[in-house]
Motif scaffolding. Structure first.
Motif, PDB file in Angstrom:
ATOM      1  N   LEU A  69       0.828  -1.204   0.000  1.00 24.39           N
ATOM      2  CA  LEU A  69       0.000   0.000   0.000  1.00 24.39           C
ATOM      3  C   LEU A  69       0.863   1.255   0.000  1.00 24.39           C
ATOM      4  CD1 LEU A  69      -2.826  -0.984   2.546  1.00 24.39           C
ATOM      5  CD2 LEU A  69      -2.984  -0.831   0.052  1.00 24.39           C
ATOM      6  N   ASP A  70       1.995   1.202   0.715  1.00 20.94           N
ATOM      7  CA  ASP A  70       2.907   2.351   0.731  1.00 20.94           C
ATOM      8  C   ASP A  70       3.506   2.579  -0.648  1.00 20.94           C
ATOM      9  OD1 ASP A  70       4.485   4.430   1.864  1.00 20.94           O
ATOM     10  OD2 ASP A  70       6.186   3.058   1.948  1.00 20.94           O
ATOM     11  N   VAL A  71       3.877   1.488  -1.348  1.00 20.29           N
ATOM     12  CA  VAL A  71       4.435   1.622  -2.693  1.00 20.29           C
ATOM     13  C   VAL A  71       3.395   2.191  -3.654  1.00 20.29           C
ATOM     14  CG1 VAL A  71       5.340   0.329  -4.665  1.00 20.29           C
ATOM     15  CG2 VAL A  71       6.115  -0.221  -2.361  1.00 20.29           C
TER      16      VAL A  71
ATOM     17  N   ARG B 274       3.604   5.769  -5.655  1.00 19.94           N
ATOM     18  CA  ARG B 274       3.523   5.871  -7.108  1.00 19.94           C
ATOM     19  C   ARG B 274       2.389   6.795  -7.538  1.00 19.94           C
ATOM     20  NH1 ARG B 274       4.637  -0.272  -9.476  1.00 19.94           N
ATOM     21  NH2 ARG B 274       6.805  -0.415  -8.781  1.00 19.94           N
ATOM     22  N   LEU B 275       1.267   6.719  -6.860  1.00 22.43           N
ATOM     23  CA  LEU B 275       0.159   7.618  -7.187  1.00 22.43           C
ATOM     24  C   LEU B 275       0.543   9.072  -6.932  1.00 22.43           C
ATOM     25  CD1 LEU B 275      -2.895   5.625  -5.758  1.00 22.43           C
ATOM     26  CD2 LEU B 275      -2.234   5.906  -8.160  1.00 22.43           C
ATOM     27  N   ALA B 276       1.287   9.306  -5.845  1.00 15.74           N
ATOM     28  CA  ALA B 276       1.734  10.673  -5.554  1.00 15.74           C
ATOM     29  C   ALA B 276       2.693  11.177  -6.628  1.00 15.74           C
ATOM     30  CB  ALA B 276       2.391  10.726  -4.181  1.00 15.74           C
ATOM     31  N   LEU B 277       3.595  10.295  -7.078  1.00 10.55           N
ATOM     32  CA  LEU B 277       4.525  10.690  -8.137  1.00 10.55           C
ATOM     33  C   LEU B 277       3.801  10.968  -9.442  1.00 10.55           C
ATOM     34  CD1 LEU B 277       7.502   8.216  -7.526  1.00 10.55           C
ATOM     35  CD2 LEU B 277       7.429  10.664  -7.024  1.00 10.55           C
ATOM     36  N   GLN B 278       2.790  10.163  -9.763  1.00 11.39           N
ATOM     37  CA  GLN B 278       2.010  10.404 -10.971  1.00 11.39           C
ATOM     38  C   GLN B 278       1.263  11.721 -10.893  1.00 11.39           C
ATOM     39  OE1 GLN B 278      -0.492   6.998 -11.529  1.00 11.39           O
ATOM     40  NE2 GLN B 278       1.203   5.632 -12.085  1.00 11.39           N
ATOM     41  N   GLN B 279       0.772  12.047  -9.705  1.00  8.18           N
ATOM     42  CA  GLN B 279       0.079  13.325  -9.540  1.00  8.18           C
ATOM     43  C   GLN B 279       1.038  14.491  -9.711  1.00  8.18           C
ATOM     44  OE1 GLN B 279      -1.894  13.729  -5.784  1.00  8.18           O
ATOM     45  NE2 GLN B 279      -2.835  15.681  -6.302  1.00  8.18           N
ATOM     46  N   VAL B 280       2.257  14.328  -9.150  1.00  6.14           N
ATOM     47  CA  VAL B 280       3.256  15.393  -9.297  1.00  6.14           C
ATOM     48  C   VAL B 280       3.646  15.554 -10.760  1.00  6.14           C
ATOM     49  CG1 VAL B 280       5.618  16.047  -8.743  1.00  6.14           C
ATOM     50  CG2 VAL B 280       4.132  15.150  -6.961  1.00  6.14           C
ATOM     51  N   GLU B 281       3.826  14.433 -11.467  1.00  4.40           N
ATOM     52  CA  GLU B 281       4.166  14.516 -12.880  1.00  4.40           C
ATOM     53  C   GLU B 281       3.057  15.160 -13.685  1.00  4.40           C
ATOM     54  OE1 GLU B 281       5.045  10.582 -14.058  1.00  4.40           O
ATOM     55  OE2 GLU B 281       6.983  10.494 -13.025  1.00  4.40           O
TER      56      GLU B 281
END
Length: 208
Positions: free
Chosen positions: A133-135, A139-146
């Motif tokens: 769940l942490d991974v 990844r979702l946070a990184l996709q949002q930042v991108e």
């Protein structure tokens, strides 16, 4: 209680979060990374030694491998509590709730007379699920930042205020940084440039 105060209220806690999130950015922001890491290991060893003394007095035994069986429970409590295995995220209160959940789980399995071997499997599965769940969350946070970086505005601060001991340093600061631009802070000594940079780097939290 001391660790919660350090992480949530003290500058040392801000340094820890910044180092865990991005050590290079913390170094650029002026955080003494090596000293903070050494101090953290020292504090952790003191806590571990204190816990070992208390645990030894509780079970009235003494041997080098006495707490080996607690390692899985410790990792499980921290991970279940929401502390990121990648660093930069976690709170003492979250770990307390993780400990409570683990105690309830262990007591429930004991009442059901589940063998110790299967109890370890269940706890390991819970750790694996929390790590996955942490991974996924990371990844979702990184996709949002991108996705956010596709716009021209990549950083925005609005109405930043900062005061030290009741003395205002920054009042109502707005800052917009667009992609492909270079921004410089110019001002006289004492104008608050360093304070603003520390806020941008996450080293110092704004008052509001």
């Amino acid at each position: 209680v001391v660790a919660h105060f350090i992480l949530s209220r003290g500058i040392f806690g801000r340094w820890l979060y910044s180092i865990g999130h991005n050590p290079r950015a913390a170094t650029v922001s002026g955080v003494p990374v090596k000293k903070v890491i050494i101090a953290t290991y020292i504090f952790s060893s003191v806590c571990a030694a204190s816990a070992s003394i208390i645990y030894t007095a509780r079970v009235e035994q003494g041997r080098p491998t006495l707490g080996a069986s607690l390692l899985l429970d410790i990792i499980a409590a921290v991970v279940i509590g929401g502390t990121s295995i990648f660093g930069g995220r976690g709170k003492i209160i979250w770990t307390v709730f993780g400990v409570l959940f683990l105690v309830l789980l262990g007591n429930a399995l004991s009442l059901l007379n589940v063998p110790f071997f299967y109890v370890a499997i269940v706890k390991g599965s819970v750790i694996l699920l929390a790590a996955l769940l942490d991974v996924v969350r990371r990844r979702l946070a990184l996709q949002q930042v991108e996705g956010d970086t596709m716009s021209d505005l990549i950083l925005q601060f609005q109405d930043i205020h900062k005061a030290f001991f009741g003395v205002p340093v920054l009042k109502g600061i707005d800052l917009d940084i667009e992609r492909g631009t270079t921004v410089g802070l110019v001002g006289e000594n004492g104008a608050g440039k360093s304070t603003m940079m520390n806020i941008l780097g996450g080293v110092v939290p704004p008052t509001s």
